[in-house]
Scaffold this motif. Structure first.
Motif, PDB file in Angstrom:
ATOM      1  N   ILE A  19      56.859 132.404  27.547  1.00 36.69           N
ATOM      2  CA  ILE A  19      56.282 131.818  26.299  1.00 36.69           C
ATOM      3  C   ILE A  19      57.388 132.107  25.312  1.00 36.69           C
ATOM      4  CG2 ILE A  19      54.800 132.316  24.091  1.00 36.69           C
ATOM      5  CD1 ILE A  19      52.822 133.533  26.095  1.00 36.69           C
ATOM      6  N   THR A  20      57.595 131.143  24.233  1.00 36.92           N
ATOM      7  CA  THR A  20      58.668 131.207  23.213  1.00 36.92           C
ATOM      8  C   THR A  20      57.811 131.523  22.050  1.00 36.92           C
ATOM      9  OG1 THR A  20      59.944 129.436  24.520  1.00 36.92           O
ATOM     10  CG2 THR A  20      60.324 129.684  22.267  1.00 36.92           C
ATOM     11  N   ARG A  21      58.667 132.613  21.381  1.00 40.56           N
ATOM     12  CA  ARG A  21      57.983 133.026  20.248  1.00 40.56           C
ATOM     13  C   ARG A  21      57.854 131.964  19.227  1.00 40.56           C
ATOM     14  NH1 ARG A  21      60.951 137.823  18.657  1.00 40.56           N
ATOM     15  NH2 ARG A  21      59.974 138.551  20.537  1.00 40.56           N
ATOM     16  N   GLY A  22      56.618 131.940  18.517  1.00 45.06           N
ATOM     17  CA  GLY A  22      56.248 130.892  17.734  1.00 45.06           C
ATOM     18  C   GLY A  22      55.393 129.905  18.478  1.00 45.06           C
ATOM     19  N   GLU A  23      55.078 129.788  19.774  1.00 51.12           N
ATOM     20  CA  GLU A  23      54.256 128.786  20.564  1.00 51.12           C
ATOM     21  C   GLU A  23      52.850 129.253  20.393  1.00 51.12           C
ATOM     22  OE1 GLU A  23      54.618 127.239  24.924  1.00 51.12           O
ATOM     23  OE2 GLU A  23      56.074 128.957  24.408  1.00 51.12           O
ATOM     24  N   PRO A  25      49.599 129.958  18.366  1.00 56.32           N
ATOM     25  CA  PRO A  25      49.497 129.678  17.017  1.00 56.32           C
ATOM     26  C   PRO A  25      48.748 130.825  16.290  1.00 56.32           C
ATOM     27  CG  PRO A  25      48.103 128.141  18.443  1.00 56.32           C
ATOM     28  CD  PRO A  25      48.880 128.967  19.501  1.00 56.32           C
ATOM     29  N   TYR A  26      47.956 131.574  16.559  1.00 57.77           N
ATOM     30  CA  TYR A  26      47.759 132.938  15.834  1.00 57.77           C
ATOM     31  C   TYR A  26      48.002 134.158  16.159  1.00 57.77           C
ATOM     32  CZ  TYR A  26      44.146 129.672  14.216  1.00 57.77           C
ATOM     33  OH  TYR A  26      43.590 128.558  13.603  1.00 57.77           O
ATOM     34  N   ASP A  27      49.173 134.134  16.899  1.00 57.56           N
ATOM     35  CA  ASP A  27      49.890 135.340  17.121  1.00 57.56           C
ATOM     36  C   ASP A  27      51.460 134.740  17.295  1.00 57.56           C
ATOM     37  OD1 ASP A  27      50.936 137.735  17.830  1.00 57.56           O
ATOM     38  OD2 ASP A  27      49.609 138.062  19.556  1.00 57.56           O
ATOM     39  N   ARG A  28      52.157 134.416  16.173  1.00 52.37           N
ATOM     40  CA  ARG A  28      53.593 133.703  16.189  1.00 52.37           C
ATOM     41  C   ARG A  28      54.696 134.829  16.670  1.00 52.37           C
ATOM     42  NH1 ARG A  28      52.910 128.566  16.259  1.00 52.37           N
ATOM     43  NH2 ARG A  28      51.399 127.822  14.785  1.00 52.37           N
TER      44      ARG A  28
END
Length: 94
Positions: A19-23, A25-28
């Motif tokens: 996972i890339t940071r910011g991907e 929605p509710y846990d950026r």
């Protein structure tokens, strides 16, 4: 992501590292930091290791992170792929 078997701690660790940071929605802050791609390789390697260790320690308490390193040949071409050496905890910390 696999169609089944996603609940094992090891598979969750793999999913987290993809996972890339910011991907999310509710846990950026969940995911690896994409800004390290443009950082100088002299600092990006250690920062990527630290970031991956923090990510696994924070979001997967069922695992103990023994060490994290950058794949040697991959780091030479600019891809910050990480190798995480983990072990399963007997009981999740509280």
């Amino acid at each position: 992501m696999k169609s089944s078997g996603n609940g094992t701690p090891e598979q969750c660790a793999v999913n987290l590292l993809l996972i890339t940071r910011g991907e999310v929605p509710y846990d950026r802050i969940k995911g690896r930091d994409a800004s390290l791609v443009d950082a100088p390789i002299s600092t990006a390697g250690t920062d990527a290791e630290t970031d991956a260790e923090w990510l696994l320690s924070t979001y997967e308490p069922r695992l103990k992170v023994n060490s994290v390193d950058i794949a040697g040949t991959i780091a030479a071409v600019g891809d910050l792929g990480v190798n995480a050496y983990i072990s399963t905890r007997k009981e999740a910390p509280r």
